[in-house]
Design a protein around this motif. Structure first.
Motif, PDB file in Angstrom:
ATOM      1  N   LYS A  62       0.829  -1.200   0.000  1.00 31.36           N
ATOM      2  CA  LYS A  62       0.000   0.000   0.000  1.00 31.36           C
ATOM      3  C   LYS A  62       0.869   1.258   0.000  1.00 31.36           C
ATOM      4  O   LYS A  62       0.604   2.223  -0.727  1.00 31.36           O
ATOM      5  N   GLN A  63       1.933   1.243   0.817  1.00 31.92           N
ATOM      6  CA  GLN A  63       2.861   2.378   0.847  1.00 31.92           C
ATOM      7  C   GLN A  63       3.556   2.557  -0.498  1.00 31.92           C
ATOM      8  O   GLN A  63       3.752   3.685  -0.975  1.00 31.92           O
ATOM      9  N   LYS A  64       3.936   1.447  -1.116  1.00 26.95           N
ATOM     10  CA  LYS A  64       4.640   1.504  -2.395  1.00 26.95           C
ATOM     11  C   LYS A  64       3.777   2.162  -3.463  1.00 26.95           C
ATOM     12  O   LYS A  64       4.223   3.027  -4.213  1.00 26.95           O
ATOM     13  N   GLU A  77       9.900  10.525   6.224  1.00 27.96           N
ATOM     14  CA  GLU A  77      10.540   9.854   7.351  1.00 27.96           C
ATOM     15  C   GLU A  77       9.549   9.019   8.166  1.00 27.96           C
ATOM     16  O   GLU A  77       9.953   8.193   8.990  1.00 27.96           O
ATOM     17  N   LEU A  78       8.253   9.226   7.927  1.00 27.66           N
ATOM     18  CA  LEU A  78       7.238   8.425   8.604  1.00 27.66           C
ATOM     19  C   LEU A  78       6.961   7.102   7.897  1.00 27.66           C
ATOM     20  O   LEU A  78       6.275   6.241   8.454  1.00 27.66           O
ATOM     21  N   ILE A  79       7.457   6.956   6.684  1.00 28.65           N
ATOM     22  CA  ILE A  79       7.198   5.746   5.912  1.00 28.65           C
ATOM     23  C   ILE A  79       7.945   4.570   6.529  1.00 28.65           C
ATOM     24  O   ILE A  79       9.127   4.675   6.886  1.00 28.65           O
ATOM     25  N   TYR A  96      -2.804  11.796   9.930  1.00 29.10           N
ATOM     26  CA  TYR A  96      -3.001  13.198   9.555  1.00 29.10           C
ATOM     27  C   TYR A  96      -1.738  13.764   8.912  1.00 29.10           C
ATOM     28  O   TYR A  96      -1.788  14.455   7.896  1.00 29.10           O
ATOM     29  N   HIS A  97      -0.589  13.472   9.514  1.00 29.74           N
ATOM     30  CA  HIS A  97       0.674  13.966   8.960  1.00 29.74           C
ATOM     31  C   HIS A  97       0.957  13.362   7.587  1.00 29.74           C
ATOM     32  O   HIS A  97       1.524  14.043   6.713  1.00 29.74           O
ATOM     33  N   LEU A  98       0.586  12.116   7.372  1.00 28.86           N
ATOM     34  CA  LEU A  98       0.805  11.485   6.067  1.00 28.86           C
ATOM     35  C   LEU A  98      -0.018  12.160   4.973  1.00 28.86           C
ATOM     36  O   LEU A  98       0.312  12.087   3.790  1.00 28.86           O
TER      37      LEU A  98
END
Length: 435
Positions: A109-111, A125-127, A414-416
């Protein structure tokens, strides 16, 4: 990763086997923090004795487990220690596999989100990276197997370990997308203690998102699948209840098991919120407050499902925690199940606010439980207020822990979406307030 997991299982079994043979095993099996009137082994033995005499185990007010459990131990009573160790092993392996598969899903999903440039540049940096996620499944298994709460529950031969195994298999089936097995194991967990019924919503949300959203199936298919899952769950639950009736030849187990859980007639002290309150309650107010207390477990399902509808696995964690805190007869074995998931949320640590304080309070309360119990029951230098005060503090700490993780999860999401370093219109640093 198979070798470290096998080594972990060997270590966990060795610790349990040594404790089973030690002199403190009988002491552990009597602790009110570890066993309850629902899952105490001595009550199972009493039920087996009545069954062998041809008397219904529910004819008295001692046995409150489900019929399938007593018939299971009718054959395994001589191997009970092995059975409970196997149950813990099944739980740990199921959680290991479930978290491993979930991490793969998160990474994919991140990719896709990174390839589509959906994340602001300042929040990269949150990933979560594969290296960070590599040992998380093993840590989850370790947090369950080596947790003192789990070990104590196993050594006491509390049937809570069996419930945890069923819930873990339900989680694994759900994450792997098996609607049939998910519905069956959820029905079995609900059959055991009613409260896992609240896990229906996150399971359905996850299965719908996994099976239908990626392929853009027509909306009517969502309702078809929902009805199928409801049918599997209710059908399995009906089969289990009917099988219990045919084994016993009566419906005596319904009031003795489910009526006992909901009406809370046994006020033996435990780590829950019910016993002291209802010991002091006027009888004519009892029904009203029983409904108020019991509705807590089920009420939070609705707002949490709305808020976390896109994150059903975290919703499962939240629901298990809510059940552990607000059920009528909780034990430390229930707490161990949701605490096993904490390594899965290591990426939330930077946003946690009270983790050190809460950890200290939980450790202090765990140490003070036997001390205040001894002062109350044996030394006579304290009373029930002392024990309930530490119980209340323990549950407040759990609520703060779960709330802190909920806050951290929402803040990271929220930050993402909006970026890690928020600015006001005038360019100054903004403060994020979640309401």
């Amino acid at each position: 990763m198979a070798a470290p997991l096998a080594l972990l299982l060997i270590v966990a079994v060795t610790i349990r086997a040594l404790l089973f043979r030690s002199s403190i095993a009988d002491l552990i099996s009597e602790r009110v923090e570890v066993v309850s009137p629902l899952n105490a082994w001595k009550r199972v033995v009493e039920g087996l004795a009545l069954l062998d005499l041809g008397v219904s185990p529910y004819s008295g007010d001692v046995f409150h487990e489900t019929p399938l459990v007593i018939y299971l131990f009718h054959f395994l009573v001589d191997y009970a220690e092995v059975a409970f160790m196997i149950a813990d092993g099944i739980t740990a392996v199921a959680l290991y596999l479930a978290v491993r598969d979930y991490n793969k899903h998160v990474f994919r999903k991140q990719k896709y989100a990174l390839e589509a440039d959906r994340y602001p540049l300042d929040c990269l940096e949150l990933i979560r990276t594969p290296r960070q996620m590599h040992y998380i499944p093993l840590k989850v298994a370790m947090f369950y197997l080596l947790n003192p709460f789990t070990i104590l529950s196993c050594v006491a031969k509390s049937t809570c370990g069996l419930n945890n195994a069923v819930i873990a298999l339900f989680i694994l089936s759900t994450i792997r997308g098996s609607a049939l097995l998910s519905g069956i194991f959820l029905a079995l967990a609900t059959y055991q203690s009613i409260y896992p019924l609240t896990l229906f919503a996150p399971a359905l949300l996850y299965l719908l998102q996994r099976l239908y959203i990626p392929v853009n199936v027509h909306r009517s298919s969502f309702w078809v699948f929902t009805m199928q899952y409801v049918f599997v769950f209710l059908g399995s639950l009906s089969v289990l209840i009917c099988l219990s009736f045919f084994l016993l030849g009566s419906w005596d187990f319904l009031p003795s098991v489910y009526g006992f859980i909901l009406s809370v007639p046994d006020l033996t002290p435990n780590i829950g919120l019910f016993w002291y309150f209802f010991a002091e309650m006027f009888e004519h107010f009892r029904l009203f407050f029983i409904c108020v207390f019991q509705i807590n477990v089920f009420f939070y399902t609705i707002p949490l499902s709305i808020k976390l509808k896109e994150h059903p696995v975290f919703l499962i964690f939240m629901q298990i925690a809510v059940i552990s805190i607000f059920k009528s007869y909780p034990t430390v074995g229930d707490i161990a199940l949701y605490m096993a998931f904490l390594p899965a949320w290591t990426h939330l640590y930077r946003f946690l606010r009270n983790i050190f304080l809460v950890s200290c309070v939980l450790l202090a309360c765990s140490a003070l439980f036997p001390v205040l119990w001894h002062l109350w029951i044996y030394a006579g230098s304290a009373n029930s207020n002392f024990y309930y005060a530490i119980t209340l503090l323990f549950n407040v700490a759990q609520i703060l822990l779960v709330s802190d993780y909920f806050y951290a999860f929402l803040r990271r999401e929220y930050h993402l979406t909006h970026g890690l370093y928020l600015k006001r219109k005038d360019g100054t640093e903004a403060t994020l307030v979640l309401k």
